[in-house]
Design a protein around this motif. Structure first.
Motif, mmCIF file in Angstrom:
data_model
loop_
_atom_site.group_PDB
_atom_site.id
_atom_site.type_symbol
_atom_site.label_atom_id
_atom_site.label_comp_id
_atom_site.label_asym_id
_atom_site.label_seq_id
_atom_site.Cartn_x
_atom_site.Cartn_y
_atom_site.Cartn_z
ATOM 1 N N GLN A 1 0.838 -1.205 0.000
ATOM 2 C CA GLN A 1 0.000 0.000 0.000
ATOM 3 C C GLN A 1 0.873 1.256 0.000
ATOM 4 O OE1 GLN A 1 -3.358 -0.308 2.967
ATOM 5 N NE2 GLN A 1 -2.193 -2.110 3.556
ATOM 6 N N TYR A 2 0.571 2.158 -0.908
ATOM 7 C CA TYR A 2 1.305 3.427 -1.009
ATOM 8 C C TYR A 2 0.322 4.592 -0.984
ATOM 9 C CZ TYR A 2 6.048 1.836 -2.031
ATOM 10 O OH TYR A 2 7.321 1.325 -1.927
ATOM 11 N N LYS A 3 0.884 5.784 -0.769
ATOM 12 C CA LYS A 3 0.061 6.968 -1.044
ATOM 13 C C LYS A 3 0.913 7.996 -1.768
ATOM 14 C CE LYS A 3 0.643 9.141 3.478
ATOM 15 N NZ LYS A 3 0.001 9.393 4.777
ATOM 16 N N CYS A 4 0.230 8.837 -2.537
ATOM 17 C CA CYS A 4 0.923 9.863 -3.317
ATOM 18 C C CYS A 4 0.924 11.162 -2.518
ATOM 19 C CB CYS A 4 0.206 10.064 -4.648
ATOM 20 S SG CYS A 4 0.971 11.359 -5.640
ATOM 21 N N ARG A 5 2.100 11.769 -2.359
ATOM 22 C CA ARG A 5 2.178 13.013 -1.591
ATOM 23 C C ARG A 5 1.696 14.217 -2.403
ATOM 24 N NH1 ARG A 5 7.678 11.549 -0.173
ATOM 25 N NH2 ARG A 5 7.723 10.326 1.734
ATOM 26 N N ASP A 6 1.628 14.050 -3.734
ATOM 27 C CA ASP A 6 1.173 15.171 -4.562
ATOM 28 C C ASP A 6 -0.333 15.166 -4.760
ATOM 29 O OD1 ASP A 6 3.607 16.382 -4.746
ATOM 30 O OD2 ASP A 6 4.203 15.313 -6.573
ATOM 31 N N CYS A 7 -0.880 14.058 -5.303
ATOM 32 C CA CYS A 7 -2.330 14.057 -5.530
ATOM 33 C C CYS A 7 -3.085 13.475 -4.324
ATOM 34 C CB CYS A 7 -2.687 13.332 -6.821
ATOM 35 S SG CYS A 7 -2.551 11.531 -6.746
ATOM 36 N N LEU A 8 -2.325 13.001 -3.318
ATOM 37 C CA LEU A 8 -2.882 12.509 -2.049
ATOM 38 C C LEU A 8 -3.713 11.228 -2.164
ATOM 39 C CD1 LEU A 8 -3.943 15.924 -0.430
ATOM 40 C CD2 LEU A 8 -1.736 14.765 -0.283
ATOM 41 N N GLU A 9 -3.710 10.615 -3.362
ATOM 42 C CA GLU A 9 -4.477 9.379 -3.536
ATOM 43 C C GLU A 9 -3.711 8.183 -2.954
ATOM 44 O OE1 GLU A 9 -7.504 8.453 -4.926
ATOM 45 O OE2 GLU A 9 -8.005 10.580 -4.979
ATOM 46 N N PRO A 10 -4.400 7.303 -2.226
ATOM 47 C CA PRO A 10 -3.770 6.031 -1.871
ATOM 48 C C PRO A 10 -3.797 5.114 -3.095
ATOM 49 C CG PRO A 10 -6.009 6.101 -1.036
ATOM 50 C CD PRO A 10 -5.780 7.408 -1.757
ATOM 51 N N PHE A 11 -2.841 4.235 -3.226
ATOM 52 C CA PHE A 11 -2.879 3.294 -4.348
ATOM 53 C C PHE A 11 -2.134 2.007 -3.994
ATOM 54 C CE2 PHE A 11 0.893 5.924 -5.020
ATOM 55 C CZ PHE A 11 1.879 5.026 -5.416
ATOM 56 N N ASP A 12 -2.430 0.961 -4.788
ATOM 57 C CA ASP A 12 -1.755 -0.328 -4.632
ATOM 58 C C ASP A 12 -0.490 -0.335 -5.471
ATOM 59 O OD1 ASP A 12 -3.355 -1.761 -2.876
ATOM 60 O OD2 ASP A 12 -4.706 -2.460 -4.446
ATOM 61 N N TYR A 13 0.497 -1.038 -4.958
ATOM 62 C CA TYR A 13 1.746 -1.222 -5.699
ATOM 63 C C TYR A 13 1.998 -2.723 -5.805
ATOM 64 C CZ TYR A 13 6.818 -1.638 -6.333
ATOM 65 O OH TYR A 13 8.059 -1.994 -6.759
#
Lengths: 252, 162
Positions: free
Chosen positions: B146-158
């Motif tokens: 599990q990751y999250k993006c610091r720019d668009c703030l969306e969580p996403f799967d890796y």
């Protein structure tokens, strides 16, 4: 003991380690301190269950008495289990679970790295496959022991208590008996006694970063290789084996 | 009796089998098909690999492959699982990586040891930012973190590297 029986026993030890720890981790499902850890612990448990299936299926074939992995998992009583005593110990708090996990992950990483060059090609294949997963497991438990040890006063105290209370189960991992000796001689097994130095170095580094004290070597227990277990294993098996015992030959 | 279908035909049939947990990917995209062997008697053997040791999808995949072959009139076949050499995310095809990213799952990072040591660079599948943060190395399935993006703030799967 015949070579075949020793080979079976050796595979059983490896498979039982994975299965019993996997079962313990499954107990955290729905109870972990946060969602990410709930997923992590059950994922690690699932990896261990996968290892156990491969190892026990193979053990059953080596034994040649028609027992498959399910038969071995669900139709053996306490005395027939060969898992390390450390792994059947109750989960305790999260710190206890992480201390148990770190001790075993660090050990299993080295053991399976050695098994990758086993003369038993099937075992070497299982080890190579599992080692990739164990790499993740060890990193996970290492991170948590450091985070809790070098955390708040409360988390430090509880992490230290967990490490202290499980320390006496460590020496058993590095014991060698006649089966281990025979398997090393045949090029199948790993000399686990020789792994202790590297294990100590790894654990000491983690302890240092976690600001934890290495416990005194004041007590130790052993006996799993002869089927002598702590009382905890019976309760674990009662839960794990319930369904196939109550409804023999039940199918999905 | 089975018609002696060419291996290419078998491969294109197998390419129709989807991964049960990531249905945009075929089992071929994932690199799960090791080999296709056709015997002189027309018997077909499909050799597959599990991804993670305990992955519950493995048995479903096997059943799906069997169903897909039967659907195409092939009945004389065996599906065999081999674990060695161990499956690696390097076997995911370029097409597979593209499909993963479109689906919102960051594909596994570069090959090699850095990734296995946890120093991989993960790109946000939504906004393509490299400014991302690991939340947990374990996710909704064995193969994902599990990751999250610091720019668009969306969580996403890796899809993690093994």
């Amino acid at each position: 003991m015949t070579d075949q029986k020793m080979h079976f026993d050796y595979l059983l030890r490896l498979g039982d380690n994975s299965l019993i720890l996997g079962q313990r981790l499954a107990e955290w499902c729905g109870h972990a301190p946060m969602l990410e850890e709930d997923l992590a612990l059950t994922n690690i448990g699932l990896d261990l269950l996968g290892q156990a299936r491969m190892l026990l299926a193979y053990a059953g074939e080596v034994e040649g008495k028609g027992r498959d992995e399910d038969r071995l998992a669900f139709h053996r009583d306490t005395m027939a289990w060969r898992n390390l005593l450390l792994l059947e110990q109750p989960n305790g708090d999260f710190a206890h679970t992480m201390a148990r996990q770190l001790f075993f992950d660090a050990f299993q990483y080295q053991q399976f790295a050695g098994l990758c060059s086993s003369s038993d090609e099937r075992l070497a294949g299982i080890a190579a496959k599992s080692l990739k997963e164990i790499t993740y497991h060890r990193r996970h438990s290492t991170d948590w022991v450091i985070r809790l040890g070098d955390g708040t006063e409360e988390s430090h105290e509880r992490m230290q208590r967990a490490v202290d209370s499980l320390w006496g189960y460590v020496p058993e991992m590095f014991d060698m008996d006649a089966v281990d000796d025979a398997m090393v001689a045949a090029g199948i097994g790993v000399d686990v006694a020789a792994l202790r130095g590297e294990w100590d170095r790894y654990i000491d580094e983690v302890f240092a970063e976690a600001t934890l004290s290495r416990p005194e070597d004041s007590w130790s227990v052993r006996g799993s290789r002869e089927g002598k277990h702590s009382e905890h294993l019976g309760y674990l098996l009662a839960e794990m084996q319930f369904l196939p015992r109550a409804y023999p030959d039940a199918k999905w | 009796m089975v018609s002696l279908a060419a291996k290419d035909d078998i491969a294109s049939i197998l390419a129709l089998v989807k991964d049960p947990e990531i249905p945009v990917l075929s089992v071929a995209d994932l690199g799960i098909i090791r080999r296709i062997e056709t015997g002189e008697d027309g018997h077909l053997t499909v050799v597959i690999t599990p991804t993670y040791s305990g992955c519950p999808a493995t048995e479903v995949i096997e059943a799906d492959i069997a169903n897909m072959l039967k659907l195409h009139g092939i009945t004389d076949f065996t599906i065999r699982t081999e674990i060695s050499p161990a499956w690696t995310t390097d076997w995911i095809t370029t097409e597979g990586r593209r499909k993963l990213e479109e689906y919102g799952i960051a594909p596994p990072a570069s090959k090699g040891k850095a990734a296995l040591l946890g120093h991989e660079e993960v790109i946000c599948p939504q906004c393509k930012s490299r400014n991302t943060e690991l939340v947990s190395e374990f996710g909704s399935t064995a193969c994902k973190a599990q990751y999250k993006c610091r720019d668009c703030l969306e969580p996403f799967d890796y899809f993690k590297c093994v």
